[in-house]
Write a protein that holds these residues in place. Structure first.
Motif, PDB file in Angstrom:
ATOM      1  N   THR A  17       3.493   5.277  -1.918  1.00 27.26           N
ATOM      2  CA  THR A  17       2.991   4.756  -0.542  1.00 27.26           C
ATOM      3  C   THR A  17       1.632   4.004  -0.804  1.00 27.26           C
ATOM      4  OG1 THR A  17       3.660   6.859   0.602  1.00 27.26           O
ATOM      5  CG2 THR A  17       1.922   5.595   1.529  1.00 27.26           C
ATOM      6  N   LEU A  18       0.991   4.295  -1.963  1.00 25.96           N
ATOM      7  CA  LEU A  18      -0.168   3.417  -2.176  1.00 25.96           C
ATOM      8  C   LEU A  18      -0.036   2.068  -2.799  1.00 25.96           C
ATOM      9  CD1 LEU A  18      -2.679   5.800  -3.924  1.00 25.96           C
ATOM     10  CD2 LEU A  18      -3.228   4.825  -1.880  1.00 25.96           C
ATOM     11  N   MET A  19       1.339   1.904  -3.575  1.00 22.43           N
ATOM     12  CA  MET A  19       1.597   0.732  -4.154  1.00 22.43           C
ATOM     13  C   MET A  19       2.024  -0.406  -2.817  1.00 22.43           C
ATOM     14  SD  MET A  19       3.779   1.933  -7.449  1.00 22.43           S
ATOM     15  CE  MET A  19       3.639   0.315  -8.492  1.00 22.43           C
ATOM     16  N   ALA A  20       2.597   0.498  -1.687  1.00 26.74           N
ATOM     17  CA  ALA A  20       2.767  -0.631  -0.606  1.00 26.74           C
ATOM     18  C   ALA A  20       1.670  -1.092  -0.113  1.00 26.74           C
ATOM     19  CB  ALA A  20       3.727  -0.009   0.426  1.00 26.74           C
ATOM     20  N   GLN A  21       0.503  -0.431  -0.323  1.00 30.26           N
ATOM     21  CA  GLN A  21      -0.807  -1.023   0.413  1.00 30.26           C
ATOM     22  C   GLN A  21      -1.912  -1.554  -0.358  1.00 30.26           C
ATOM     23  OE1 GLN A  21      -2.034   3.170   1.704  1.00 30.26           O
ATOM     24  NE2 GLN A  21      -0.310   3.317   3.058  1.00 30.26           N
ATOM     25  N   ASP A  22      -1.497  -1.335  -1.755  1.00 29.52           N
ATOM     26  CA  ASP A  22      -2.630  -1.828  -2.707  1.00 29.52           C
ATOM     27  C   ASP A  22      -1.925  -2.505  -3.953  1.00 29.52           C
ATOM     28  OD1 ASP A  22      -4.804  -2.143  -4.537  1.00 29.52           O
ATOM     29  OD2 ASP A  22      -5.591  -0.190  -4.201  1.00 29.52           O
ATOM     30  N   LYS A  39      12.363   5.536  -8.092  1.00 28.04           N
ATOM     31  CA  LYS A  39      12.172   4.466  -6.789  1.00 28.04           C
ATOM     32  C   LYS A  39      10.828   4.107  -7.007  1.00 28.04           C
ATOM     33  CE  LYS A  39      11.750   5.433  -1.897  1.00 28.04           C
ATOM     34  NZ  LYS A  39      12.732   4.301  -1.683  1.00 28.04           N
ATOM     35  N   ILE A  40       9.978   4.128  -7.771  1.00 31.46           N
ATOM     36  CA  ILE A  40       8.908   3.311  -8.036  1.00 31.46           C
ATOM     37  C   ILE A  40       9.129   2.101  -8.585  1.00 31.46           C
ATOM     38  CG2 ILE A  40       6.649   2.850  -9.286  1.00 31.46           C
ATOM     39  CD1 ILE A  40       5.850   5.456  -8.222  1.00 31.46           C
ATOM     40  N   ARG A  41      10.121   2.240  -9.832  1.00 33.10           N
ATOM     41  CA  ARG A  41      10.654   1.224 -10.570  1.00 33.10           C
ATOM     42  C   ARG A  41      11.534   0.379 -10.011  1.00 33.10           C
ATOM     43  NH1 ARG A  41      13.053   3.604 -15.700  1.00 33.10           N
ATOM     44  NH2 ARG A  41      14.453   4.681 -14.191  1.00 33.10           N
ATOM     45  N   ALA A  42      12.219   0.866  -8.869  1.00 28.39           N
ATOM     46  CA  ALA A  42      13.315   0.020  -8.242  1.00 28.39           C
ATOM     47  C   ALA A  42      12.451  -0.786  -7.210  1.00 28.39           C
ATOM     48  CB  ALA A  42      14.206   0.816  -7.624  1.00 28.39           C
ATOM     49  N   ASP A  43      11.542  -0.277  -6.574  1.00 26.05           N
ATOM     50  CA  ASP A  43      10.681  -0.824  -5.622  1.00 26.05           C
ATOM     51  C   ASP A  43       9.426  -2.019  -6.194  1.00 26.05           C
ATOM     52  OD1 ASP A  43      12.550   0.170  -3.729  1.00 26.05           O
ATOM     53  OD2 ASP A  43      10.991   1.774  -3.306  1.00 26.05           O
ATOM     54  N   TYR A  44       9.050  -1.471  -7.308  1.00 20.00           N
ATOM     55  CA  TYR A  44       7.970  -2.356  -7.691  1.00 20.00           C
ATOM     56  C   TYR A  44       7.870  -2.334  -8.914  1.00 20.00           C
ATOM     57  CZ  TYR A  44       6.114  -0.734  -3.078  1.00 20.00           C
ATOM     58  OH  TYR A  44       6.057  -0.578  -1.889  1.00 20.00           O
ATOM     59  N   GLY A  45       8.987  -2.991  -9.684  1.00 19.64           N
ATOM     60  CA  GLY A  45       9.503  -3.060 -10.868  1.00 19.64           C
ATOM     61  C   GLY A  45       8.324  -4.066 -11.718  1.00 19.64           C
ATOM     62  N   ASP A  46       7.553  -4.933 -10.873  1.00 20.81           N
ATOM     63  CA  ASP A  46       6.688  -5.915 -11.518  1.00 20.81           C
ATOM     64  C   ASP A  46       5.395  -5.120 -11.747  1.00 20.81           C
ATOM     65  OD1 ASP A  46       6.218  -5.655  -8.800  1.00 20.81           O
ATOM     66  OD2 ASP A  46       5.322  -7.506  -8.385  1.00 20.81           O
ATOM     67  N   ARG A  47       5.141  -3.946 -11.168  1.00 20.56           N
ATOM     68  CA  ARG A  47       3.986  -2.983 -11.690  1.00 20.56           C
ATOM     69  C   ARG A  47       4.237  -1.999 -12.236  1.00 20.56           C
ATOM     70  NH1 ARG A  47       1.072  -2.023  -6.225  1.00 20.56           N
ATOM     71  NH2 ARG A  47       3.081  -3.350  -5.157  1.00 20.56           N
ATOM     72  N   PHE A  48       5.168  -1.867 -12.993  1.00 25.33           N
ATOM     73  CA  PHE A  48       5.890  -0.722 -13.840  1.00 25.33           C
ATOM     74  C   PHE A  48       6.326  -1.059 -15.256  1.00 25.33           C
ATOM     75  CE2 PHE A  48       9.338   1.858 -15.689  1.00 25.33           C
ATOM     76  CZ  PHE A  48       8.699   3.088 -15.592  1.00 25.33           C
TER      77      PHE A  48
END
Length: 304
Positions: A17-22, A39-48
């Motif tokens: 949730t925080l990664m969507a906001q920050d 799920k984090i890797r799938a949605d925010y792969g550029d920050r993992f």
């Protein structure tokens, strides 16, 4: 229904949730997985990034990202994320944080003996002592998934290095509403003359004892941040204080924190030896007097 959940999944759900906001939030994995991490890797792969089995490298990358203004989280097994890269944590985080703000977060899974059947190489009995020793670090030891998620939400607010030690097993929730993180502790039960002061998994043990005896229960979850004055006021009315921790006692952990505040306490934990015996958590607790029966006996016996 109180369905058990891992602290790890609760923390990563909040971080998702925080990664969507920050956009500053960044995850560095030490070749360690989790369903929510997928799920984090799938949605925010550029920050993992997964750096492989390389704790020292993970700590250095976390430090570098923090120096560049990110809010990074280094994630791995607790014993390895602390002891294998202690020099990096000391030099690149603790020392550097004394010069300028540095929001870096080390997440260790497997606190205490939560990897019970994996043996002493994977038990983590030293981390509270080691991480409390480092100046400028905040150290967190949550007792349930709700608190783990709330600590994740707290992390962007504190520009200091942080170590978050998590139990590896699914646990039932203790808190309906999370306590104030900045206080560092919460009184779960008011007792008569005896109070059990616990941290992490041992808070669950303390609550099971409290269901059988009129004892108080205080959950200490931060070392710091901690409102020491309020903690002293909370414990002063008790005639007997017993500390419970899955760590080496008389070596700088929870018991020494309470003693340093001028509160006499009886310490229960691991008394200076590694456990090579094979057994589950309950069986290992019996070996060191952390089981419910032994604690109830100490409560009944009173101060020695």
């Amino acid at each position: 229904m109180n369905t058990p959940m891992t602290m790890r999944d609760a923390l990563f759900a909040r971080l998702h949730t925080l990664m969507a906001q920050d956009e500053r939030v960044f995850i560095v994995s030490d070749d360690f997985g989790a369903p929510m991490l997928d799920k984090i890797r799938a949605d925010y792969g550029d920050r993992f990034v997964n750096v492989g089995i390389a704790e020292q490298n993970a700590a250095n990358i976390v430090a570098g990202l923090a120096h560049e203004g990110f809010v990074p989280f280094g994630y791995g097994i607790a014993g390895f994320m602390t002891m294998r890269c202690y020099e990096q944590l000391r030099t690149n985080l603790a020392m550097a944080a004394q010069i300028h703000p540095l929001n870096a977060n080390i997440v260790g899974v497997g606190a205490g003996i939560s990897y019970d059947l994996s043996g002493p190489s994977h038990h983590c009995l030293e981390d509270l002592t080691l991480m409390r020793l480092l100046p400028n670090f905040e150290v967190f030891s949550p007792s349930d998934p709700v608190l783990a998620g709330e600590i994740a939400a707290y992390t962007p607010r504190s520009n200091r290095p942080k170590y978050i030690r998590l139990d590896s097993k699914p646990l039932p929730t203790i808190y309906d509403t999370p306590p104030r993180i900045e206080n560092g502790f919460h009184e779960l039960r008011r007792g008569k003359s005896v109070c059990l002061v616990a941290t992490g998994y041992t808070t669950h043990v303390a609550l099971r004892v409290a269901a059988q005896a009129p004892v108080g229960v205080v959950d200490v979850f931060a070392f710091p941040p901690l409102n020491e004055k309020l903690l002293v006021e909370t414990l002063k009315p008790y005639r007997q204080v017993i500390t419970l921790e899955e760590g080496f006692i008389r070596r700088g952990g929870l018991d020494m924190l309470i003693l340093s505040l001028g509160i006499p306490a009886q310490a229960r934990g691991f008394d200076g030896r590694y456990l090579f015996e094979v057994g589950n958590r309950a069986e290992l607790h019996k070996l060191c007097g952390l089981d419910e029966a032994s604690i109830l006996q100490a409560v009944t016996k009173g101060p020695s």
